[in-house]
Design a protein around this motif. Structure first.
Motif, PDB file in Angstrom:
ATOM      1  N   LEU A  49      10.573 -57.210   5.085  1.00  0.00           N
ATOM      2  CA  LEU A  49      11.608 -57.747   5.993  1.00  0.00           C
ATOM      3  C   LEU A  49      12.521 -58.649   5.182  1.00  0.00           C
ATOM      4  CD1 LEU A  49       9.693 -58.938   9.197  1.00  0.00           C
ATOM      5  CD2 LEU A  49      11.307 -57.033   9.015  1.00  0.00           C
ATOM      6  N   LEU A  50      13.817 -58.350   5.188  1.00  0.00           N
ATOM      7  CA  LEU A  50      14.769 -59.103   4.378  1.00  0.00           C
ATOM      8  C   LEU A  50      15.297 -60.316   5.142  1.00  0.00           C
ATOM      9  CD1 LEU A  50      16.805 -56.038   3.041  1.00  0.00           C
ATOM     10  CD2 LEU A  50      14.802 -57.130   2.024  1.00  0.00           C
ATOM     11  N   GLU A  75      26.382 -56.907   5.099  1.00  0.00           N
ATOM     12  CA  GLU A  75      24.956 -57.243   4.975  1.00  0.00           C
ATOM     13  C   GLU A  75      24.565 -57.727   3.574  1.00  0.00           C
ATOM     14  OE1 GLU A  75      20.633 -56.874   4.550  1.00  0.00           O
ATOM     15  OE2 GLU A  75      22.123 -55.744   3.446  1.00  0.00           O
ATOM     16  N   PRO A  76      24.865 -56.965   2.487  1.00  0.00           N
ATOM     17  CA  PRO A  76      24.433 -57.459   1.167  1.00  0.00           C
ATOM     18  C   PRO A  76      25.105 -58.775   0.775  1.00  0.00           C
ATOM     19  CG  PRO A  76      25.696 -55.403   0.966  1.00  0.00           C
ATOM     20  CD  PRO A  76      25.518 -55.658   2.420  1.00  0.00           C
ATOM     21  N   MET A  77      26.330 -58.994   1.246  1.00  0.00           N
ATOM     22  CA  MET A  77      27.037 -60.231   0.901  1.00  0.00           C
ATOM     23  C   MET A  77      26.403 -61.429   1.592  1.00  0.00           C
ATOM     24  SD  MET A  77      28.925 -59.160  -1.186  1.00  0.00           S
ATOM     25  CE  MET A  77      30.243 -59.988  -1.854  1.00  0.00           C
ATOM     26  N   VAL A  78      26.185 -61.334   2.902  1.00  0.00           N
ATOM     27  CA  VAL A  78      25.619 -62.501   3.603  1.00  0.00           C
ATOM     28  C   VAL A  78      24.184 -62.740   3.129  1.00  0.00           C
ATOM     29  CG1 VAL A  78      27.067 -62.436   5.676  1.00  0.00           C
ATOM     30  CG2 VAL A  78      24.955 -61.170   5.653  1.00  0.00           C
ATOM     31  N   ALA A 102       6.367 -59.418   3.534  1.00  0.00           N
ATOM     32  CA  ALA A 102       5.744 -58.102   3.616  1.00  0.00           C
ATOM     33  C   ALA A 102       5.776 -57.567   5.043  1.00  0.00           C
ATOM     34  CB  ALA A 102       4.305 -58.189   3.128  1.00  0.00           C
ATOM     35  N   LYS A 103       5.984 -56.263   5.145  1.00  0.00           N
ATOM     36  CA  LYS A 103       5.880 -55.590   6.446  1.00  0.00           C
ATOM     37  C   LYS A 103       5.286 -54.226   6.130  1.00  0.00           C
ATOM     38  CE  LYS A 103       7.135 -55.316  10.953  1.00  0.00           C
ATOM     39  NZ  LYS A 103       6.445 -56.082  11.974  1.00  0.00           N
ATOM     40  N   ALA A 148      11.856 -68.076   3.814  1.00  0.00           N
ATOM     41  CA  ALA A 148      10.519 -67.522   3.542  1.00  0.00           C
ATOM     42  C   ALA A 148      10.056 -67.926   2.140  1.00  0.00           C
ATOM     43  CB  ALA A 148      10.552 -65.999   3.679  1.00  0.00           C
ATOM     44  N   TYR A 149       8.730 -68.131   2.008  1.00  0.00           N
ATOM     45  CA  TYR A 149       8.137 -68.592   0.745  1.00  0.00           C
ATOM     46  C   TYR A 149       6.938 -67.726   0.418  1.00  0.00           C
ATOM     47  CZ  TYR A 149      11.243 -72.440   1.733  1.00  0.00           C
ATOM     48  OH  TYR A 149      12.379 -73.148   2.022  1.00  0.00           O
TER      49      TYR A 149
END
Ligand code: HEC
Length: 326
Positions: free
Chosen positions: A230-231, A107-110, A224-225, A212-213
């Motif tokens: 949301l990543l 997950e952190p890599m992708v 924001a959530k 996302a911008y």
């Protein structure tokens, strides 16, 4: 002499059979070389892996240049040109000594490589250079308040892209698939001001990219959530690749109940709330192309309405005639 060799030959064949030797590779065991196994556990599927790893290989290379499938197992190949594909090499290395990539490693890599490998437009201005001013007359636009964010969302899809994809249908039951380069924008509105913009852009390998911008129009890594942000893209995939139905799309054209952040609604004219079309297309539940909004449902309802007041184009009239919408 000759006969002796023949005898040895026969003995060797017998030995091979008894000892279980075989020149044929074992069908159960793929020749993975130094590939590492991918074990995401969390919703691992061909489409999820295709989305993530297809993102790394898009210069005419196929997914099989990085990924091997064997039965239910998936393996990431050792990159052939590590200096040319440092992000892919970093992903491969993340597997560590056990040669297994789990979600916590993956997950952190992708996520950190995503905008680089996808060459994401750095700002809304650069997107405007490609797509023009979304939300304008060439765009099909509607607003909604739903479950993706607490903000009201203004959704825009290019009318030409929408029309072209619908012209591919032979019946309303067919999957709705968008063409490469199609873009759908979701602008988050706070008192009428755009505070966040999300966009999905169709890639050449059939998957969509998620960008996302922020309020300043610059690329951001999350939106924001209510509890946690949301990543992008790892938390966008959850809903877009899942099969959970969301409000207000699920109840449409009936009204949805309000949620914890208030009203949930699709803000469109009553003439666009065509119950027959909504039912036949079943667009949100079917999400043929990982698209959760109601573009075809609302647009075809609008075309039908305009056809009655002679405001639809010839292509639109042909479309509703072919799909027998009346
Ligand atoms: C909680 C579930 C959920 C998550 C998480 C989610 N989405 Fe969505 N998304 C939806 C729903 C429902 C729609 C359709 C209605 C709407 O736009 O509000 C949608 C629509 C969209 C659209 C318009 C195209 C379409 O499918 O209708 C874009 C663009 C989009 N999302 C981007 C993103 C991005 C970027 C992320 C990650 C930051 C993300 N989404 C995460 C639920 C989600």
């Amino acid at each position: 002499m000759h006969a002796t060799w023949q005898k040895y030959g026969i003995i060797l064949v017998w030995m091979a059979l008894f000892m279980g030797c075989s020149t044929k590779p074992d069908a159960q065991k793929p020749d993975i070389g130094d590939a590492v196994e991918i074990q995401l556990a969390k919703g691992q599927s061909e489409s999820i892996l295709g989305f993530y790893l297809g993102g790394y290989v898009q210069n005419g290379d196929s997914l099989s240049s990085v990924l091997i499938q064997s039965g239910a197992n998936w393996y990431l190949k050792r990159p052939l040109n590590p200096t040319e594909t440092p992000e892919l090499q970093a992903l491969y290395d993340a597997a560590g000594a056990d040669q297994m990539l789990n979600w916590e490693e993956f997950e952190p890599m992708v996520r950190s490589a995503y905008y680089t490998v996808r060459n994401a437009p750095r700002s809304l201005d650069s997107l405007r250079q490609t797509y023009g001013e979304w939300g304008g007359p060439d765009w099909f636009v509607y607003e909604t308040a739903g479950q993706m964010t607490a903000f009201r969302r203004r959704l825009s899809i290019c009318r030409a892209d929408l029309l072209r994809s619908l012209e591919q249908l032979t019946s309303l039951k067919d999957p709705i698939i968008y063409e490469k380069g199609a873009a759908i924008f979701g602008e988050h509105l706070d008192a009428g001001k755009v505070v966040e913009t999300t966009v999905m852009i169709k890639r050449s390998d059939t998957y969509w990219d998620y960008f996302a911008y922020g309020a300043d129009g610059r690329l951001v890594g999350s939106i924001a959530k209510r509890e946690d942000p949301l990543l992008v893209p790892t938390q966008c995939i959850g809903c877009h690749y899942g099969n959970r139905a969301f409000e207000p799309e699920r109840s449409f054209p009936k009204d949805a109940k309000p949620g914890p952040t208030g009203e949930r609604a699709v803000y469109v004219p009553d003439a666009w709330k065509n119950a027959d079309l909504a039912k036949t297309l079943n667009e949100h539940a079917k999400r043929s192309d990982h698209i959760l909004g109601l573009y075809a449902t609302l647009y075809l309802s609008d075309v039908l309405m305009r056809s009655k007041s002679a405001e639809a184009s010839d292509r639109e009239l042909n479309l509703i005639a072919k799909l027998v919408i009346e």
